[in-house]
Write a protein that holds these residues in place. Structure first.
Motif, PDB file in Angstrom:
ATOM      1  N   UNK A  18       0.853  -1.176   0.000  1.00 18.13           N
ATOM      2  CA  UNK A  18       0.000   0.000   0.000  1.00 18.13           C
ATOM      3  C   UNK A  18       0.891   1.228   0.000  1.00 18.13           C
ATOM      4  N   UNK A  19       0.818   1.976  -1.079  1.00 16.28           N
ATOM      5  CA  UNK A  19       1.556   3.223  -1.177  1.00 16.28           C
ATOM      6  C   UNK A  19       0.683   4.352  -0.653  1.00 16.28           C
ATOM      7  N   UNK A  20       1.331   5.328  -0.057  1.00 14.99           N
ATOM      8  CA  UNK A  20       0.619   6.489   0.462  1.00 14.99           C
ATOM      9  C   UNK A  20       1.176   7.756  -0.156  1.00 14.99           C
ATOM     10  N   UNK A  21       0.306   8.688  -0.409  1.00 22.35           N
ATOM     11  CA  UNK A  21       0.675  10.012  -0.916  1.00 22.35           C
ATOM     12  C   UNK A  21       0.084  11.026   0.056  1.00 22.35           C
ATOM     13  N   UNK A  22       0.936  11.641   0.839  1.00 25.76           N
ATOM     14  CA  UNK A  22       0.495  12.597   1.856  1.00 25.76           C
ATOM     15  C   UNK A  22       0.718  14.008   1.337  1.00 25.76           C
ATOM     16  N   UNK A  23      -0.295  14.834   1.471  1.00 26.00           N
ATOM     17  CA  UNK A  23      -0.248  16.184   0.930  1.00 26.00           C
ATOM     18  C   UNK A  23      -0.228  17.229   2.033  1.00 26.00           C
ATOM     19  N   UNK A  24       0.294  18.389   1.678  1.00 24.89           N
ATOM     20  CA  UNK A  24       0.261  19.527   2.582  1.00 24.89           C
ATOM     21  C   UNK A  24       0.339  20.800   1.764  1.00 24.89           C
ATOM     22  N   UNK A  25      -0.033  21.909   2.358  1.00 22.20           N
ATOM     23  CA  UNK A  25       0.228  23.200   1.761  1.00 22.20           C
ATOM     24  C   UNK A  25      -0.848  23.799   0.878  1.00 22.20           C
ATOM     25  N   UNK A  26      -1.886  23.088   0.580  1.00 25.19           N
ATOM     26  CA  UNK A  26      -2.918  23.650  -0.283  1.00 25.19           C
ATOM     27  C   UNK A  26      -4.233  22.957   0.015  1.00 25.19           C
ATOM     28  N   UNK A  27      -5.266  23.308  -0.695  1.00 23.07           N
ATOM     29  CA  UNK A  27      -6.574  22.714  -0.496  1.00 23.07           C
ATOM     30  C   UNK A  27      -6.620  21.341  -1.127  1.00 23.07           C
ATOM     31  N   UNK A  28      -6.078  20.389  -0.397  1.00 19.35           N
ATOM     32  CA  UNK A  28      -5.976  19.027  -0.913  1.00 19.35           C
ATOM     33  C   UNK A  28      -7.325  18.467  -1.311  1.00 19.35           C
ATOM     34  N   UNK A  29      -8.349  18.778  -0.539  1.00 18.81           N
ATOM     35  CA  UNK A  29      -9.648  18.174  -0.774  1.00 18.81           C
ATOM     36  C   UNK A  29     -10.294  18.611  -2.079  1.00 18.81           C
ATOM     37  N   UNK A  30      -9.752  19.616  -2.743  1.00 23.18           N
ATOM     38  CA  UNK A  30     -10.290  20.053  -4.030  1.00 23.18           C
ATOM     39  C   UNK A  30      -9.474  19.534  -5.198  1.00 23.18           C
ATOM     40  N   UNK A  31      -8.456  18.745  -4.913  1.00 21.83           N
ATOM     41  CA  UNK A  31      -7.548  18.269  -5.953  1.00 21.83           C
ATOM     42  C   UNK A  31      -7.831  16.838  -6.377  1.00 21.83           C
ATOM     43  N   UNK A  32      -7.723  16.602  -7.657  1.00 21.38           N
ATOM     44  CA  UNK A  32      -7.654  15.234  -8.156  1.00 21.38           C
ATOM     45  C   UNK A  32      -6.227  14.734  -7.961  1.00 21.38           C
ATOM     46  N   UNK A  33      -6.084  13.465  -7.664  1.00 23.77           N
ATOM     47  CA  UNK A  33      -4.775  12.868  -7.432  1.00 23.77           C
ATOM     48  C   UNK A  33      -4.576  11.706  -8.385  1.00 23.77           C
ATOM     49  N   UNK A  34      -3.412  11.685  -9.006  1.00 22.67           N
ATOM     50  CA  UNK A  34      -3.061  10.596  -9.899  1.00 22.67           C
ATOM     51  C   UNK A  34      -1.810   9.891  -9.424  1.00 22.67           C
ATOM     52  N   UNK A  35      -1.723   8.616  -9.750  1.00 22.65           N
ATOM     53  CA  UNK A  35      -0.506   7.842  -9.528  1.00 22.65           C
ATOM     54  C   UNK A  35       0.061   7.447 -10.887  1.00 22.65           C
ATOM     55  N   UNK A  36       1.359   7.598 -10.989  1.00 22.08           N
ATOM     56  CA  UNK A  36       2.082   7.211 -12.188  1.00 22.08           C
ATOM     57  C   UNK A  36       3.249   6.328 -11.771  1.00 22.08           C
ATOM     58  N   UNK A  37       3.812   5.633 -12.740  1.00 21.83           N
ATOM     59  CA  UNK A  37       5.031   4.889 -12.477  1.00 21.83           C
ATOM     60  C   UNK A  37       5.974   5.046 -13.646  1.00 21.83           C
ATOM     61  N   UNK A  38       7.239   4.908 -13.335  1.00 26.29           N
ATOM     62  CA  UNK A  38       8.259   5.142 -14.352  1.00 26.29           C
ATOM     63  C   UNK A  38       9.391   4.150 -14.188  1.00 26.29           C
ATOM     64  N   UNK A  39       9.868   3.655 -15.309  1.00 24.98           N
ATOM     65  CA  UNK A  39      11.051   2.803 -15.337  1.00 24.98           C
ATOM     66  C   UNK A  39      12.093   3.487 -16.207  1.00 24.98           C
ATOM     67  N   UNK A  40      13.359   3.154 -16.025  1.00 27.84           N
ATOM     68  CA  UNK A  40      14.430   3.833 -16.755  1.00 27.84           C
ATOM     69  C   UNK A  40      14.217   3.814 -18.266  1.00 27.84           C
ATOM     70  N   UNK A  41      14.336   4.965 -18.866  1.00 28.24           N
ATOM     71  CA  UNK A  41      14.239   5.069 -20.309  1.00 28.24           C
ATOM     72  C   UNK A  41      12.831   5.128 -20.859  1.00 28.24           C
ATOM     73  N   UNK A  42      11.852   5.098 -19.991  1.00 23.53           N
ATOM     74  CA  UNK A  42      10.464   5.124 -20.452  1.00 23.53           C
ATOM     75  C   UNK A  42       9.731   6.330 -19.890  1.00 23.53           C
ATOM     76  N   UNK A  43       8.684   6.703 -20.563  1.00 23.88           N
ATOM     77  CA  UNK A  43       7.857   7.817 -20.113  1.00 23.88           C
ATOM     78  C   UNK A  43       7.024   7.386 -18.909  1.00 23.88           C
ATOM     79  N   UNK A  44       6.643   8.366 -18.124  1.00 28.43           N
ATOM     80  CA  UNK A  44       5.778   8.067 -16.993  1.00 28.43           C
ATOM     81  C   UNK A  44       4.476   7.460 -17.472  1.00 28.43           C
TER      82      UNK A  44
END
Length: 123
Positions: A18-44
């Protein structure tokens, strides 16, 4: 928005994380959140996203059925649950945020990014 990912590590095929993404500093509750992954030499690569409420989600076809995404706006955190990990899931995982309801699947659709967390799956 500042984002910090955690939860990555070295696991074996078939394990869960289980990965976690913790936010601070802005109105988090109004934001959409995306997860991406990247491997060497490839685009996200888009993995999953959730709207500001958590009621609307989207997943890449390659992870449907194994990945789930959820959020707790009170704690300002978004989780990415990964089940039945395979070696193809080995990557650097990043979360990103954007204001608005749209859930882009392209990395340029997001305004803020975390530093990422490495997931390595051994056979």
């Amino acid at each position: 928005v500042q984002l910090v990912e955690s939860g990555g590590g070295l696991v074996q095929v078939g394990d869960s994380l289980r990965l976690a993404c913790v936010a601070s500093g802005h109105e988090f509750s109004s934001c959409a959140i995306g997860w991406f992954r990247q491997t060497p030499g490839k685009q996200r690569e888009f993995v999953a996203a959730t709207d500001y409420s958590g009621d609307v989600t989207d997943f890449a076809d390659s992870v449907k059925g194994r990945f789930t995404i959820s959020r707790d706006n009170a704690k300002k955190v978004v989780y990415l649950q990964i089940n039945n990990l395979g070696t193809e899931d080995t990557a650097f995982y990043l979360c990103a945020a954007r204001e608005g309801e749209h859930l882009p699947t392209f990395h340029m659709g997001y305004s803020w990014w975390g530093q990422g967390t490495q997931v390595t799956v051994s056979a």
